[in-house]
Design a protein around this motif. Structure first.
Motif, short mmCIF file in Angstrom:
data_model
loop_
_atom_site.label_atom_id
_atom_site.label_comp_id
_atom_site.label_asym_id
_atom_site.label_seq_id
_atom_site.Cartn_x
_atom_site.Cartn_y
_atom_site.Cartn_z
N LEU A 294 0.85 -1.16 -0.04
CA LEU A 294 0.06 0.13 -0.10
C LEU A 294 0.66 1.32 -0.10
CD1 LEU A 294 -2.91 -1.17 2.46
CD2 LEU A 294 -2.94 -0.75 0.28
N ALA A 295 1.99 1.22 0.94
CA ALA A 295 2.83 2.33 0.81
C ALA A 295 3.63 2.56 -0.76
CB ALA A 295 3.92 2.34 1.57
N HIS A 296 3.77 1.40 -1.30
CA HIS A 296 4.35 1.65 -2.70
C HIS A 296 3.25 2.11 -3.60
CE1 HIS A 296 7.85 -0.30 -1.58
NE2 HIS A 296 8.34 -0.16 -2.65
N LEU A 297 1.89 1.73 -3.47
CA LEU A 297 1.01 2.38 -4.13
C LEU A 297 0.59 3.80 -4.04
CD1 LEU A 297 -1.34 0.97 -6.38
CD2 LEU A 297 -2.73 0.99 -4.20
N ALA A 298 0.67 4.32 -2.70
CA ALA A 298 0.49 5.56 -2.17
C ALA A 298 1.64 6.58 -2.79
CB ALA A 298 0.45 5.87 -0.84
N VAL A 299 2.96 6.17 -2.96
CA VAL A 299 3.76 7.15 -3.23
C VAL A 299 4.26 6.58 -4.74
CG1 VAL A 299 4.72 7.19 -0.97
CG2 VAL A 299 5.74 5.39 -2.51
N GLY A 300 3.72 5.71 -5.28
CA GLY A 300 4.54 5.45 -6.73
C GLY A 300 3.98 6.14 -7.95
N GLY A 301 3.00 7.16 -7.68
CA GLY A 301 2.61 8.00 -8.90
C GLY A 301 1.88 7.33 -10.13
N VAL A 302 1.31 6.00 -9.88
CA VAL A 302 0.85 5.37 -11.10
C VAL A 302 -0.40 6.19 -11.66
CG1 VAL A 302 1.58 3.14 -10.03
CG2 VAL A 302 -0.73 4.16 -9.30
N VAL A 303 -0.64 5.95 -12.85
CA VAL A 303 -1.47 6.77 -13.63
C VAL A 303 -2.63 5.96 -14.14
CG1 VAL A 303 0.22 8.41 -14.47
CG2 VAL A 303 -0.22 6.48 -15.74
N SER A 304 -2.73 4.69 -13.79
CA SER A 304 -3.84 3.96 -14.31
C SER A 304 -4.17 2.77 -13.49
CB SER A 304 -3.38 3.35 -15.71
OG SER A 304 -2.53 2.18 -15.67
N PRO A 305 -5.44 2.18 -13.59
CA PRO A 305 -5.73 1.33 -12.47
C PRO A 305 -4.94 -0.02 -12.86
CG PRO A 305 -7.66 2.21 -13.49
CD PRO A 305 -6.51 2.86 -14.33
N ALA A 306 -4.33 -0.46 -14.01
CA ALA A 306 -3.74 -1.60 -14.49
C ALA A 306 -2.31 -1.22 -13.89
CB ALA A 306 -3.72 -1.59 -15.97
N ALA A 307 -1.64 -0.23 -13.94
CA ALA A 307 -0.23 0.11 -13.50
C ALA A 307 -0.53 0.19 -11.93
CB ALA A 307 0.25 1.53 -13.81
N ALA A 308 -1.71 0.66 -11.24
CA ALA A 308 -1.62 0.46 -9.93
C ALA A 308 -1.98 -1.02 -9.43
CB ALA A 308 -2.85 1.08 -9.42
N ALA A 309 -2.56 -1.79 -9.98
CA ALA A 309 -2.59 -3.09 -9.55
C ALA A 309 -1.37 -4.04 -9.93
CB ALA A 309 -3.54 -4.07 -10.47
N MET A 310 -0.43 -3.80 -10.94
CA MET A 310 0.86 -4.23 -10.95
C MET A 310 1.67 -3.80 -9.90
SD MET A 310 0.77 -6.73 -13.21
CE MET A 310 -0.96 -6.83 -12.51
N THR A 311 1.60 -2.32 -9.76
CA THR A 311 2.57 -2.08 -8.52
C THR A 311 2.33 -2.81 -7.23
OG1 THR A 311 2.93 0.25 -9.77
CG2 THR A 311 3.28 0.18 -7.33
N PHE A 312 1.10 -2.59 -6.88
CA PHE A 312 0.72 -3.51 -5.54
C PHE A 312 1.05 -4.81 -5.73
CE2 PHE A 312 -2.37 -5.72 -3.19
CZ PHE A 312 -2.34 -5.02 -1.80
N THR A 313 0.82 -5.54 -6.68
CA THR A 313 1.15 -6.90 -6.83
C THR A 313 2.57 -7.36 -6.65
OG1 THR A 313 -0.84 -7.36 -8.25
CG2 THR A 313 0.77 -9.02 -8.02
N GLY A 314 3.34 -6.43 -7.27
CA GLY A 314 4.83 -6.54 -7.20
C GLY A 314 5.23 -6.55 -5.68
N ALA A 315 4.89 -5.50 -5.10
CA ALA A 315 5.19 -5.01 -3.82
C ALA A 315 4.84 -6.10 -2.91
CB ALA A 315 4.90 -3.56 -3.55
#
Length: 235
Positions: free
Chosen positions: A176-197
């Motif tokens: 969740l911390a990576h999701l909050a500070v990652g600056g992702v721009v789309s739901p798909a990118a957010a999902a991959m950022t969250f999943t990877g972390a």
């Protein structure tokens, strides 16, 4: 499994660090959208805004309510076997994330194009040093050293239950911390950022619990991020 019986810091310290880090990251992002800053300063500030609160909380918890030893408080210790375990877990975690990405999107973060890499300080700090060296040390010390142990101490039901809950909670908070500070721009990118972390957090959490220290977790984090950086540089 680590011993948390004489641990005096806890989930409050973890929550303060997470909130301050998130606020610092969001505040710096707002500042860079408002004020024109050199590229190197934008990159340096983005990492420091996340890391400085975590480091401060670690230092205060250790000095004021701990045993004044990062080894005894947070398990910050390395052995030669940690190199082997860490490298293996890092490779497995990156492989698992790659398979998930391919199944979900048909591509992976290890491929794709990069228009241009930065140069000078921005390259060496922002692309190499921060994600491959400094980030793994600071983040694993906080999330697997402080957060995981704090949650384990607060969880009842026996050592195995406490360890399982602590691994899951620390991984979720990390993701969740990576999701909050990652600056992702789309739901798909957010999902991959969250999943990877999340995958990385679960893997390093299990390793930290199994060994009673975070040396292997740091190595795994280095390998996990290093593979991505190597893939970017090889394009």
């Amino acid at each position: 499994m680590f011993d948390t019986r004489d641990q005096r810091w806890g989930v409050t310290d973890a929550a303060i660090g997470i909130l301050l880090s998130t606020a610092g990251s969001l505040g710096w992002a707002w500042l860079t959208r408002t004020v024109v800053l050199p590229e190197w300063l934008q990159v340096l500030g983005a990492f420091l805004a996340i890391w400085v609160p975590l480091v401060v909380v670690l230092q205060v918890a250790d000095a004021a309510r701990g045993r004044r030893s990062h080894w005894r408080d947070f398990g910050l210790r390395f052995t030669w076997i940690d190199l082997l375990w860490g490298a293996g877990i890092g490779l497995l975690a990156r492989g698992a994330v790659t398979l998930i990405e391919v199944a979900a999107t048909g591509r992976t973060s290890l491929d794709g194009g990069v228009l241009a890499l930065p140069s000078g300080f921005t390259f060496w700090f922002g692309v190499v040093l921060a994600p491959v060296v400094l980030g793994p040390i600071i983040e694993e010390t906080f999330y697997r050293g402080l957060v995981l142990r704090a949650v384990a101490r607060r969880t009842g039901g026996g050592r195995r239950v406490a360890a399982s809950v602590a691994v899951l909670v620390s991984a979720l908070v990390f993701a969740l911390a990576h999701l909050a500070v990652g600056g992702v721009v789309s739901p798909a990118a957010a999902a991959m950022t969250f999943t990877g972390a999340l995958v990385l957090g679960l893997a390093t959490g299990v390793l930290a619990v199994a060994t009673g220290r975070i040396g292997g977790a740091i190595i795994a984090h280095v390998v996990f991020n290093g593979l991505l950086v190597a893939a970017v540089l090889a394009r």
